[in-house]
Design a protein around this motif. Structure first.
Motif, PDB file in Angstrom:
ATOM      1  N   THR A 110       0.753  -1.146   0.290  1.00 44.93           N
ATOM      2  CA  THR A 110      -0.119   0.015   0.088  1.00 44.93           C
ATOM      3  C   THR A 110       1.022   1.323   0.203  1.00 44.93           C
ATOM      4  N   VAL A 111       0.393   2.088  -1.066  1.00 47.66           N
ATOM      5  CA  VAL A 111       1.588   3.082  -0.757  1.00 47.66           C
ATOM      6  C   VAL A 111       0.359   4.559  -0.127  1.00 47.66           C
ATOM      7  N   ASP A 112       0.438   5.694  -0.484  1.00 50.66           N
ATOM      8  CA  ASP A 112      -0.265   6.900  -0.473  1.00 50.66           C
ATOM      9  C   ASP A 112      -1.120   6.625  -1.027  1.00 50.66           C
ATOM     10  N   GLY A 113      -2.657   7.294  -0.512  1.00 55.10           N
ATOM     11  CA  GLY A 113      -3.743   7.151  -1.556  1.00 55.10           C
ATOM     12  C   GLY A 113      -4.978   5.688  -1.973  1.00 55.10           C
ATOM     13  N   GLY A 114      -3.941   4.797  -0.745  1.00 50.50           N
ATOM     14  CA  GLY A 114      -4.826   3.966  -0.452  1.00 50.50           C
ATOM     15  C   GLY A 114      -4.377   3.203  -1.832  1.00 50.50           C
ATOM     16  N   VAL A 115      -3.442   2.915  -3.277  1.00 50.97           N
ATOM     17  CA  VAL A 115      -2.804   2.456  -4.022  1.00 50.97           C
ATOM     18  C   VAL A 115      -2.356   1.122  -3.724  1.00 50.97           C
ATOM     19  N   ARG A 116      -2.848   0.231  -4.545  1.00 49.82           N
ATOM     20  CA  ARG A 116      -1.371  -0.858  -3.842  1.00 49.82           C
ATOM     21  C   ARG A 116      -0.613  -1.884  -5.069  1.00 49.82           C
ATOM     22  N   LEU A 117       0.579  -1.542  -4.927  1.00 54.29           N
ATOM     23  CA  LEU A 117       0.988  -2.155  -5.459  1.00 54.29           C
ATOM     24  C   LEU A 117       1.755  -3.617  -5.693  1.00 54.29           C
ATOM     25  N   ARG A 118       0.642  -4.178  -6.806  1.00 56.85           N
ATOM     26  CA  ARG A 118       1.200  -5.599  -6.641  1.00 56.85           C
ATOM     27  C   ARG A 118       2.302  -6.433  -7.712  1.00 56.85           C
ATOM     28  N   THR A 119       2.705  -5.489  -8.579  1.00 56.59           N
ATOM     29  CA  THR A 119       4.203  -5.824  -9.479  1.00 56.59           C
ATOM     30  C   THR A 119       5.078  -5.239  -9.721  1.00 56.59           C
ATOM     31  N   LEU A 120       5.848  -5.751  -9.871  1.00 63.69           N
ATOM     32  CA  LEU A 120       7.311  -4.897 -10.558  1.00 63.69           C
ATOM     33  C   LEU A 120       7.114  -3.744 -10.976  1.00 63.69           C
ATOM     34  N   ALA A 121       6.374  -4.092 -12.770  1.00 63.00           N
ATOM     35  CA  ALA A 121       5.764  -2.974 -13.200  1.00 63.00           C
ATOM     36  C   ALA A 121       5.134  -2.048 -12.585  1.00 63.00           C
ATOM     37  N   ASP A 122       3.968  -2.422 -11.489  1.00 67.67           N
ATOM     38  CA  ASP A 122       3.271  -0.928 -10.593  1.00 67.67           C
ATOM     39  C   ASP A 122       4.262  -0.252  -9.727  1.00 67.67           C
ATOM     40  N   VAL A 123       5.476  -0.914  -9.237  1.00 64.33           N
ATOM     41  CA  VAL A 123       6.547  -0.245  -8.622  1.00 64.33           C
ATOM     42  C   VAL A 123       7.268   0.525  -9.454  1.00 64.33           C
ATOM     43  N   VAL A 124       7.307   0.475 -11.145  1.00 62.60           N
ATOM     44  CA  VAL A 124       8.208   1.452 -11.216  1.00 62.60           C
ATOM     45  C   VAL A 124       7.583   2.175 -12.050  1.00 62.60           C
ATOM     46  N   ALA A 125       6.254   2.068 -12.443  1.00 58.79           N
ATOM     47  CA  ALA A 125       4.914   2.814 -12.994  1.00 58.79           C
ATOM     48  C   ALA A 125       4.786   3.985 -11.752  1.00 58.79           C
ATOM     49  N   HIS A 126       5.168   3.760 -10.832  1.00 59.19           N
ATOM     50  CA  HIS A 126       5.017   4.674  -9.078  1.00 59.19           C
ATOM     51  C   HIS A 126       5.721   5.311  -8.880  1.00 59.19           C
ATOM     52  N   LEU A 127       7.278   4.465  -8.981  1.00 56.78           N
ATOM     53  CA  LEU A 127       8.263   6.126  -8.910  1.00 56.78           C
ATOM     54  C   LEU A 127       8.473   6.983  -9.711  1.00 56.78           C
ATOM     55  N   GLY A 128       7.910   6.364 -11.409  1.00 52.92           N
ATOM     56  CA  GLY A 128       8.115   6.954 -11.975  1.00 52.92           C
ATOM     57  C   GLY A 128       7.420   8.642 -12.114  1.00 52.92           C
TER      58      GLY A 128
END
Length: 324
Positions: A110-128
């Motif tokens: 879980t990150v800010d806003g209740g967004v869930r990061l489930r895959t490595l692609a989600d993490v990279v997109a969130h950081l970008g």
């Protein structure tokens, strides 16, 4: 033996599950309907021999199944002990843990806003998208030694830990809060090889403005990712040409500054290892594929939940004689 007392003990004391009541309530509301839907789908997948609602009732309701799984992950308690605690058979606990653990693994971090990061692609997109810095590292979980004369037995021997381990990729934010934990590989694999096999290099190439800080084990990755992964300056060896003292001091200061920024990822890994099931895993190695994301998601949810003392904390009084 009724499961009311174990349930009350697990909910009342945070030390039992490692989670607050708010997080437990969130887990029940989120996972309960999904677990029931899977049970209904399993029953409807085969010809029915009894009427709807017939048959024996569950002796272990979903809440107890969830609590048993959490206690198993938090303290590494065996299924036999949990069976005695909840008053059911060992096979019931084993089946309950096998049903709930994949649901926990699918939650993601879980990150800010209740967004869930489930895959490595989600993490990279969130950081970008957020423009924040991520911290990259790997952690090793000790596992049982594979049986003798079995193919690939030496793949789990870690040269660093000098033990049989499974290696997992970990990414946190700059504060050390978990964003991802997974992509398990045998312990003998190198950190660089694990990152390449996980597809991180391709993901960073498609997502601009992403910065990851890593340790010296990932040296060379900066060139492959066009500077997206930053590693410390290599330490000087004794047989290298000497440089001016001022240059050597500047290089050492640069290395220390990089280490000070990256050290937070070790705190995130420490929070993972507080769950005893990950300090040393005695079960099947393939279960780590769901155990690591499950624990990472639980730790992430607890990190994002403010403690009761932080909700209504009064302002600190200034020392006497200090101007406001």
């Amino acid at each position: 033996m009724s499961s009311t007392l174990p349930r009350a003990a697990a909910v009342a004391d945070r030390r039992v599950t490692g989670l607050s009541r708010e997080v437990l309530a969130e887990l029940v509301a989120e996972l309960g309907p999904r677990w029931q839907a899977r049970q209904d789908a399993r029953l409807a997948d085969r010809p029915r021999r009894r009427a709807v609602g017939a048959g024996a009732r569950y002796r272990l309701v979903f809440l107890d199944r969830l609590l048993a799984t959490l206690v198993h992950l938090r303290h590494g308690v065996t299924h036999d002990v949990l069976a005695c605690w909840f008053g059911v058979s060992r096979s019931t606990i084993t089946r309950a843990v096998g049903e709930v653990r994949p649901l926990l693994a699918e939650r993601g971090c879980t990150v800010d806003g209740g967004v869930r990061l489930r895959t490595l692609a989600d993490v990279v997109a969130h950081l970008g998208a957020s423009g924040r810095v991520g911290l990259l590292d790997a952690t090793e979980v000790r596992v049982r030694r594979p049986a003798a004369h079995r193919a690939g037995r030496a793949r789990f021997v870690s040269g660093k830990a000098r033990a049989n381990t499974v290696k997992a990729l970990v990414i946190t934010d700059a504060a050390g809060r978990l964003l991802f934990c997974g992509q398990t590989r045998p312990g003998a694999i190198h950190d660089l090889t694990q990152v390449r096999q996980a597809g991180l290099v391709e993901l960073l190439a498609r997502t601009p403005s992403v910065t990851l800080l890593a340790d010296a084990g990932y040296q060379g990755l900066s060139t492959q990712t066009a500077g997206a992964v930053l590693t410390p300056r290599p330490a000087r060896r004794k047989n290298q040409i000497p440089v001016f003292p001022a240059v050597a001091v500047a290089h050492e200061a640069e290395r220390r500054a990089h280490s000070a920024k990256r050290i937070r990822v070790e705190h995130g890994i420490g929070h993972l290892k507080n769950w005893r099931a990950l300090s040393r895993h005695l079960g099947r190695r393939e279960h780590l594929d769901t155990m690591l994301p499950a624990v990472a998601g639980l730790v992430s949810s607890q990190e994002r939940t403010p403690r009761p003392g932080q909700l209504h904390r009064p302002p600190k009084a200034l020392p006497a004689g200090t101007a406001a």
